[in-house]
Write a protein that holds these residues in place. Sequence first.
Motif, PDB file in Angstrom:
ATOM      1  N   HIS A  74       0.872  -1.175   0.000  1.00 58.96           N
ATOM      2  CA  HIS A  74       0.000   0.000   0.000  1.00 58.96           C
ATOM      3  C   HIS A  74       0.906   1.221   0.000  1.00 58.96           C
ATOM      4  O   HIS A  74       1.614   1.478   0.983  1.00 58.96           O
ATOM      5  CB  HIS A  74      -0.879   0.028   1.258  1.00 58.96           C
ATOM      6  N   GLU A 116      -4.040   4.479   5.908  1.00 60.44           N
ATOM      7  CA  GLU A 116      -4.313   4.894   4.517  1.00 60.44           C
ATOM      8  C   GLU A 116      -5.671   5.592   4.402  1.00 60.44           C
ATOM      9  O   GLU A 116      -6.011   6.104   3.347  1.00 60.44           O
ATOM     10  CB  GLU A 116      -4.195   3.691   3.562  1.00 60.44           C
ATOM     11  N   HIS A 171      -8.362   4.786  -2.038  1.00 61.38           N
ATOM     12  CA  HIS A 171      -9.642   5.499  -1.982  1.00 61.38           C
ATOM     13  C   HIS A 171      -9.486   7.018  -2.175  1.00 61.38           C
ATOM     14  O   HIS A 171     -10.455   7.697  -2.482  1.00 61.38           O
ATOM     15  CB  HIS A 171     -10.357   5.242  -0.653  1.00 61.38           C
ATOM     16  N   ASP A 231     -11.044  -3.201  -4.934  1.00 58.50           N
ATOM     17  CA  ASP A 231     -11.418  -2.787  -3.583  1.00 58.50           C
ATOM     18  C   ASP A 231     -12.402  -1.621  -3.707  1.00 58.50           C
ATOM     19  O   ASP A 231     -12.581  -1.041  -4.787  1.00 58.50           O
ATOM     20  CB  ASP A 231     -10.160  -2.354  -2.829  1.00 58.50           C
TER      21      ASP A 231
HETATM   22  O1  FHN Z   1     -10.450   0.196   2.894  1.00 57.86           O
HETATM   23  C1  FHN Z   1      -9.475  -0.668   2.402  1.00 57.86           C
HETATM   24  C2  FHN Z   1      -8.231  -0.651   3.228  1.00 57.86           C
HETATM   25  O2  FHN Z   1      -7.732   0.613   3.297  1.00 57.86           O
HETATM   26  C3  FHN Z   1      -7.214  -1.595   2.611  1.00 57.86           C
HETATM   27  O3  FHN Z   1      -6.858  -1.179   1.324  1.00 57.86           O
HETATM   28  C4  FHN Z   1      -7.782  -2.973   2.544  1.00 57.86           C
HETATM   29  C5  FHN Z   1      -6.870  -3.997   1.916  1.00 57.86           C
HETATM   30  O4  FHN Z   1      -7.508  -5.200   1.750  1.00 57.86           O
HETATM   31  N1  FHN Z   1      -9.033  -2.961   1.782  1.00 57.86           N
HETATM   32  C6  FHN Z   1     -10.043  -2.036   2.208  1.00 57.86           C
HETATM   33  C7  FHN Z   1     -10.955  -2.548   3.216  1.00 57.86           C
HETATM   34  O5  FHN Z   1     -11.457  -3.770   2.845  1.00 57.86           O
END
Ligand code: FHN
Length: 500
Positions: free
Chosen positions: A66, A90, A144, A238
């Motif tokens: 990330h 994040e 995001h 995601d």
């Molecule tokens: O909201 C995201 C989080 O920041 C992160 O990226 C994870 C990784 O699997 N996925 C989301 C929540 O499911």
Amino acid sequence: MKNIVKIALLGMSCLLMSQQSFGQWTGPKVKPTERVDVKYGPITPKHRTDADMEAFRNYGLGQFIHWGLYAIPGNEWEGVSARKGAAASEWIRTWKGPNAPKDWTTIYDNLYKQFNPKSFDPKAWAKQAKDMGAKYMIFTTKHHDGFALWPTKYSDYNITKAPYKKDIVKEVVDAYNAEGIDVYLYFSVLEWNNPDYFYKAPQNEAEQKKYDKFLQYTKNQLFELLDKYPTIKGFWFDGTWDQAWIKSYEFTYNLEKELRAKHPGLIIGSRFRNDEHGKRHFDSNGDILGDYEQGWERKLPKDVSWLDGNDWDAVMTIPPNGWGYMKDWSGLYTKTTDDILDMLMQTVSMNGNFVLNFGPDGQGKMHPGEDKLATEIGDWMKVNAEAVYGVRHVDLPTSKLGYYTQKDKNLYLTVFNRPVNNIARIAVPKNAKEVPVAAVLLANGQQLEVKHADIGLDLDKNTYYDVILPKDFQSDRAFVIKMEWGAPEKVADKLMDAKM
Ligand code: FHN
């Protein structure tokens, strides 16, 4: 007071969101008793057998990275921690509450002006991942916050506007591929600062028009990524939980088909879309949507039956929650190498891939804690990797000592709980045609004695093979006993079961 209420509401809505989005698919699978008509169900078979999917199945260990603008604050700003104000590092852009800096969102949205990671060395990252034993990696092209780490034509909010300017996604893909590591691109559909993004389903024509623009933009970016980085193996989607996306099932169904047509062999997990009844990950008949289960985030299935034969990956943070860089690990439980090896073996023993997350800092350096873990995991993998790569679940009674895996004629037991009597006892059904006949320690190649031990418990369906561990063999970590399967030497006469 007002703020306290707001925080409580935010907390409640996060909880609700997590229950709604994760509750139904990360437990034992309950299939509906009657089949429902589903037009926008699975596109690919439950168990793809092509070479790309076979490769996915055999990875065993992967790395998640990330990286984005959130790496600059590292979960704090001007010495103030966001720990209690943002869901995860994040997510720091969403920082709310009394400690949040004034005009925080504006500050965050301007961070790109300082994104110039002077220490970023993708070759060093890739080398580290290779040394750790990762066979694939997942990289955040865009999280995001919407900031794209590649020079996308479709949004100005991208790396070319930052002082760094260069295409980070390309640098990462090339460096990892050069080390023989397959790359998957993480892509968040959710974009906090895109005016065309909708959380709720559009309510009227004008809103729908706006959202259609967003959908087209998403599609353009995905095709752009496939064009620019043709060696990638898949997308890791995601941010697909909002109603506007859920209601766009016809669009997402067609998009999945188009992406697959453009890039044969492409691997897409179950997070990408839902059916017309709003069922995500699995359609209304319980059939998986996509090539593998993508709901195992910071959690593992209790036993293999929960997976219902699906492929899957488990993605794991080192701190309890926090995927992007977190400067300050103090006061948090951060997973140890032993924790991670335990989860890795638990995962592969149930046919999954274990993916460990790294969050480099704003200069492109891994956290020192991550460096340490990578080295220690790599040291362990150098000795024990054959119990991890390309292995399958073993249908034997579970062992209290650790986890079984198997490949070809070999059975592996990774021992986490060494028995005090130094006897690693393997339970095998009495009618088994193949039993452990020879054993060796992967740690030092030492042959181990294997003895049949029918402990004669009444009504016991198992018989036992004892692998004798040398007293002078010591290990600070889990160790692997590699056993060979063969025909049982002689079947002991059955003693009479007692009448009572
Ligand atoms: O909201 C995201 C989080 O920041 C992160 O990226 C994870 C990784 O699997 N996925 C989301 C929540 O499911």
